[in-house]
Scaffold this motif. Structure first.
Motif, short mmCIF file in Angstrom:
data_model
loop_
_atom_site.label_atom_id
_atom_site.label_comp_id
_atom_site.label_asym_id
_atom_site.label_seq_id
_atom_site.Cartn_x
_atom_site.Cartn_y
_atom_site.Cartn_z
N ALA A 240 0.72 -1.29 0.07
CA ALA A 240 -0.02 0.00 -0.01
C ALA A 240 1.06 1.29 0.00
O ALA A 240 1.99 0.94 0.45
CB ALA A 240 -0.99 0.08 1.13
N PRO A 241 0.24 2.22 -0.41
CA PRO A 241 1.23 3.56 -0.47
C PRO A 241 1.38 4.40 0.86
O PRO A 241 0.78 3.65 2.02
CB PRO A 241 0.05 4.48 -1.34
N MET A 242 2.25 5.10 1.00
CA MET A 242 2.48 5.63 2.31
C MET A 242 1.47 6.92 2.52
O MET A 242 1.60 8.02 1.79
CB MET A 242 3.93 6.30 2.50
N PHE A 243 0.48 6.75 3.67
CA PHE A 243 -0.38 7.80 3.77
C PHE A 243 -0.19 8.00 5.29
O PHE A 243 0.24 7.05 6.13
CB PHE A 243 -1.81 7.57 3.93
N ASP A 244 -0.29 9.24 5.73
CA ASP A 244 -0.11 9.50 7.30
C ASP A 244 -1.49 9.35 7.91
O ASP A 244 -1.60 9.56 9.22
CB ASP A 244 0.45 11.03 7.57
N THR A 245 -2.43 8.78 7.30
CA THR A 245 -3.55 8.33 7.87
C THR A 245 -3.60 6.93 8.12
O THR A 245 -2.77 6.28 7.31
CB THR A 245 -4.64 8.64 7.31
N ASN A 246 -4.44 6.14 8.88
CA ASN A 246 -4.45 4.79 8.81
C ASN A 246 -5.52 4.23 8.17
O ASN A 246 -6.64 4.87 7.73
CB ASN A 246 -4.84 4.29 10.53
N THR A 247 -5.09 3.14 7.24
CA THR A 247 -6.31 2.59 6.56
C THR A 247 -6.68 1.34 6.95
O THR A 247 -5.88 0.43 7.35
CB THR A 247 -5.68 2.44 5.09
N LEU A 248 -8.00 1.20 6.82
CA LEU A 248 -8.31 -0.46 7.60
C LEU A 248 -8.27 -1.27 6.64
O LEU A 248 -8.72 -1.15 5.42
CB LEU A 248 -9.75 -0.10 8.13
N HIS A 249 -7.83 -2.61 7.08
CA HIS A 249 -7.75 -3.47 5.93
C HIS A 249 -8.38 -4.71 6.88
O HIS A 249 -7.83 -5.30 7.71
CB HIS A 249 -6.38 -3.94 5.59
N ALA A 250 -9.51 -5.43 6.40
CA ALA A 250 -10.19 -6.35 7.08
C ALA A 250 -10.80 -7.38 6.02
O ALA A 250 -11.64 -7.41 5.32
CB ALA A 250 -11.57 -5.96 7.93
N ALA A 251 -9.82 -8.41 6.16
CA ALA A 251 -10.01 -9.37 5.27
C ALA A 251 -10.43 -10.62 5.73
O ALA A 251 -10.34 -10.80 6.79
CB ALA A 251 -8.72 -9.62 4.33
N VAL A 252 -10.94 -11.51 4.89
CA VAL A 252 -11.79 -12.98 5.37
C VAL A 252 -11.01 -13.85 4.53
O VAL A 252 -11.13 -13.52 3.01
CB VAL A 252 -12.95 -13.02 5.29
N VAL A 253 -10.46 -14.76 4.88
CA VAL A 253 -9.94 -16.10 3.57
C VAL A 253 -10.41 -17.39 4.29
O VAL A 253 -10.47 -17.61 5.65
CB VAL A 253 -8.47 -15.88 3.74
N GLU A 254 -11.43 -17.91 3.51
CA GLU A 254 -11.71 -19.32 3.85
C GLU A 254 -11.12 -20.51 2.89
O GLU A 254 -11.12 -20.46 1.90
CB GLU A 254 -13.43 -19.38 3.60
N LEU A 255 -10.67 -21.51 3.69
CA LEU A 255 -10.28 -22.64 2.84
C LEU A 255 -10.78 -23.75 2.97
O LEU A 255 -11.13 -23.84 4.36
CB LEU A 255 -8.63 -22.82 3.44
N ILE A 256 -11.13 -24.47 2.14
CA ILE A 256 -11.82 -25.89 2.49
C ILE A 256 -11.15 -27.16 1.63
O ILE A 256 -11.04 -26.80 0.58
CB ILE A 256 -13.31 -25.76 1.93
N PHE A 283 -4.05 -0.61 9.25
CA PHE A 283 -4.37 -1.38 10.49
C PHE A 283 -5.02 -2.70 9.70
O PHE A 283 -6.20 -2.70 9.00
CB PHE A 283 -5.83 -0.72 11.17
N ASN A 284 -4.50 -3.73 10.11
CA ASN A 284 -4.61 -5.15 9.42
C ASN A 284 -5.24 -6.16 10.49
O ASN A 284 -4.64 -6.53 11.18
CB ASN A 284 -3.27 -5.66 9.12
N PHE A 285 -6.83 -6.21 10.21
CA PHE A 285 -7.46 -7.06 10.92
C PHE A 285 -7.97 -8.26 9.92
O PHE A 285 -8.88 -8.04 9.37
CB PHE A 285 -8.59 -6.42 11.52
N VAL A 286 -7.38 -9.27 10.18
CA VAL A 286 -7.84 -10.41 9.21
C VAL A 286 -8.17 -11.66 9.85
O VAL A 286 -7.73 -12.16 10.95
CB VAL A 286 -6.79 -10.51 8.40
N THR A 287 -9.17 -12.16 9.18
CA THR A 287 -9.81 -13.46 9.87
C THR A 287 -9.32 -14.45 8.72
O THR A 287 -9.87 -14.43 7.57
CB THR A 287 -11.11 -13.64 10.07
#
Lengths: 480, 261
Positions: A240-256, A283-287
């Motif tokens: 991701a680029p450099m910003f002085d604000t925080n960016t939220l990243h909330a991903a979901v990965v499911e494997l079967i 901010f990396n909140f990942v499940t």
């Protein structure tokens, strides 16, 4: 002990992926509510069932509270101040790469992920995701010859709705946790993989996630299904680029994984981490979770986490099938003021299930790095076995490392083995290498790579080299 | 007119060297000059400053030079980092070689060898070229190639660690090698291997300092000079006979040479 003055001067190598692509994008207004969700769904021309999936998730999310049990400190996220959909403006329907905005292709070129036919990587198929949408997927036709489906999840929702309806949310239901619920409500794109019965995927598949816009969050969703006796190796990269604000990243990965199937999922996470003062960063909140449904199935997570201001991530395995295997190999490096709380959950349900956890945390600067892992052996998991090894390495004397292992066993006929260690790069070790003519920084990076070797050995080859390089870059100047 | 026998410039000159660690003065005016081809032995009681001297020459960050000079081929080495000293040809054989888990011995040896070669303007060796070189050098210390696959010194026996030091010396071809109690903790067979290794590496262009307590190493490698150190100074210098006298009479015999002022 390394001298104070040696470690005080902590500067990271400039983040080389920090550029912004100037491209006109279509953004919706800030904030989240039912209308926004309907808008996202309609922009994507989604079928009714998916809109319902989203609305249902949104309701659950509204009733939930943001978790605060992790060893992380950050300013409260204002969820109404985020743009939930941002897509580069381009033609409605793209049928070939020629129609993709050259600026986008250029962006991925610069990131080392060329997409055009002449330049693309020959041994890896790539799905390139830019902000909220998938730009292109390479080798689709060649993979289709083997029956392998590799496309953006948006396409899959339209073209393979039977599979989506059956599996989406089946491993991580919307109610699972706060961030998974949010993702389920607003996810914009991501990758979809389907490997049919008895097929070994002929090449590695990979997704490259690029956040470009500073004020929009990224909420991607990945679903991988491996049918009986099939196998696939999947790689994921992020910048991701450099910003002085925080960016939220909330991903979901499911494997079967069904009977005898195997999925190997490798991540090199290099989101922008913020500057030395801790300003900005993702901010990396990942499940991430895999379900070994089938007998003798296997899911293996390997991750190299070097980026993000905050990392909250626990790739896990539910070991349902008899003799199924779960693995977690992790290197998490934090520097400056980065914070990581990462680990795994191995849930042993089926008999004779096995899991291995190898976690290597490296903390430099004033960063904090925690391993948090759960090994749960259910009452039917007779003969289940787990081996966990959690090692921490401290560089300098201002960094922190924590290990939080949780073990719950309801089956006496099982084995859980846990080993943990903490080490500090000692002055004597550094002096020894230096006294053989090896530069100080190279000495540090040799020791860090050595420390991570058990994990690097698990990564696909190109990735291992990249990870090694990435760690050295990240640590450059951190001890000198 | 040029003299027939060219006078060799000294390799290492230590002049009136004072050094301290944590405000404790350990070296109190050491003087030694080493010419090419010479082997010097430094003997003395524990705590007399022998190991400190070796660490100072190699540039250990815990010690500080408070007076005097160390010159390598005429150049003051004080401003140089440890790695720069090593590249320039100073080698310290550690009394207690350090274990470094996870870092392969082979990779370590290759990086170190190339750092020295780069300094000497020699071409750096790729993996294959280096393997050929290292196999040749392994013979000197009678080590098996499997040794190379292990982590640096990790789980090595005392003898293996010391042989690994000599292997490094063989690869780096230093101008000056300081071997700090390389003979300690070795059985007779290992001592012979190590000593014969050192002899094979020794040549007329380089100098060696053997720091030792025991005559048995000096039986194998005959020094040109023997220095006795006490209380941070060299109190007596002689030839190899001096070591024999020490063996016979003990360090007490040398106490009379200590300058009490």
């Amino acid at each position: 002990m390394v001298n104070d003055n040696l470690v005080d001067n902590i500067v990271s190598e400039p983040y080389k992926y920090g550029f912004v692509t100037e491209i006109e994008s279509e953004k919706i207004s800030k904030g989240i509510n039912e209308d926004i969700i309907r808008l996202i769904s309609s922009k994507k021309n989604e079928p009714e069932y998916l809109l319902n999936f989203r609305l249902n998730a949104f309701k659950k999310w509204q009733a939930m509270e943001e978790p605060d049990w992790a060893d992380l400190g950050y300013e409260a996220i204002d969820y109404q101040d985020i743009i939930y959909y941002s897509a580069p403006k381009q033609q409605e329907k793209i049928t070939s790469l020629d129609e993709v905005d050259p600026k986008l292709l250029e962006t991925f070129d610069k990131l080392g992920i060329p997409l055009t036919e002449q330049k693309r990587l020959t041994n890896v198929a790539v799905d390139a995701v830019f902000d909220s949408v998938s730009i292109a997927t390479t080798f689709k036709e060649q993979l289709a010859e083997h029956g392998v489906i590799f496309c953006s999840i948006s396409e899959a929702i339209k073209d393979h709705s039977d599979l989506i309806e059956k599996y989406l949310g089946s491993v991580i239901p919307a109610s699972d946790n706060y961030f998974a619920a949010l993702n389920s409500a607003v996810f914009s794109d991501g990758s979809f993989v389907y490997i049919p019965k008895n097929v070994t995927c002929p090449m590695d598949l990979s997704s490259y996630f690029r956040i470009n816009s500073g004020d929009s969050g990224q909420f991607e969703r990945t679903l991988i299904i491996a049918e009986e006796a099939s196998s696939v190796s999947y790689l994921e990269g992020c910048t991701a680029p450099m910003f002085d604000t925080n960016t939220l990243h909330a991903a979901v990965v499911e494997l079967i994984a069904l009977d005898d199937a195997s999925i190997k999922y490798s991540t090199v996470q290099n989101w922008y981490a913020g500057n030395e003062q801790g300003v900005g960063g993702i901010f990396n909140f990942v499940t991430k979770r895999g379900k070994c449904i089938g007998k003798r199935s296997k899911i293996s997570w390997s991750q190299v986490e070097t980026g993000s201001a905050i990392t909250w991530k626990y790739p896990s395995c539910i070991l349902l099938g008899e003799e199924s295997v779960g693995e977690f190999y992790s290197v998490a490096l934090t520097n400056n003021l980065q914070q990581a709380d990462t680990g795994t959950k191995m849930i042993h349900i089926g008999p004779k299930t096995k899991s291995t956890i190898v976690s290597k945390g490296i903390s430099a600067g004033k960063s904090s790095n925690s391993y948090r892992g759960l090994v749960k052996i259910g009452s039917k998991a007779k003969g289940a076995r787990n081996y966990s090894q959690c090692d921490s390495m401290l560089i300098g004397d201002k960094a922190a490392a924590n290990t939080f292992p949780y073990i719950q066993s309801q089956q006496s006929n099982s084995e859980v083995e846990h080993e943990a260690s903490t080490c500090r790069i000692s002055e004597d070790q550094l002096f020894y290498l230096q006294s053989r003519g090896i530069e100080f920084e190279e000495a540090v990076s040799m020791m860090v790579s050595g420390f991570c070797r058990d994990v690097f050995n698990q990564l696909p080859m190109e990735f291992a080299a990249e990870a090694d390089k990435l760690l050295s870059l990240k640590l450059e100047g951190s001890v000198g | 007119m040029k003299s027939k026998k060219e006078t060799k410039k000294p390799l290492l000159e230590i002049h009136d060297l004072f050094a301290s660690t944590e405000n404790l003065t350990i070296l109190k005016g050491v003087n030694i000059t080493i010419n090419p081809g010479e082997i010097h032995a430094i003997m003395g009681r524990n705590g007399c400053g022998k190991s400190t001297l070796s660490k100072i020459i190699a540039g250990h960050p815990s010690y500080e030079i408070t007076g005097g000079k160390i010159k390598l081929s005429g150049t003051d080495i004080e401003p140089l980092e440890p790695e720069e000293r090593a590249q320039a040809g100073i080698f310290l054989g550690f009394q207690y070689p350090i274990e470094i888990p996870g870092v392969s011995n082979l990779e370590f040896l290759r990086v170190a060898t190339n750092a020295r070669r780069k300094f000497l303007n020699k071409e750096e060796l790729d993996t294959f070229e280096f393997e050929d070189l290292v196999k040749e050098k392994l013979e000197i210390v009678k080590m098996e190639p499997t040794f190379l696959d292990r982590s640096i010194n990790q789980g090595f026996s005392g003898g293996e660690k010391k042989r690994n030091e000599i292997l490094q010396m063989a690869l780096l071809e230093p101008k000056i090698a300081i071997l700090d109690e390389t003979d300690s903790g070795l059985d007779i067979d290992a001592l012979r291997i190590v000593a014969s290794g050192i002899k094979k590496i020794a040549n007329e262009n380089s100098g060696i300092i053997l720091i030792t307590h025991y005559q048995r190493l000096l039986d194998e490698i005959k020094p040109d000079f023997v220095h006795v150190m006490a209380n941070g100074k060299i109190i007596k210098t002689g030839n190899s006979e001096l070591a024999l006298e020490l063996e016979k009479n003990g360090y007490e015999w040398t106490d009379k040479f200590i300058d009490k002022t």
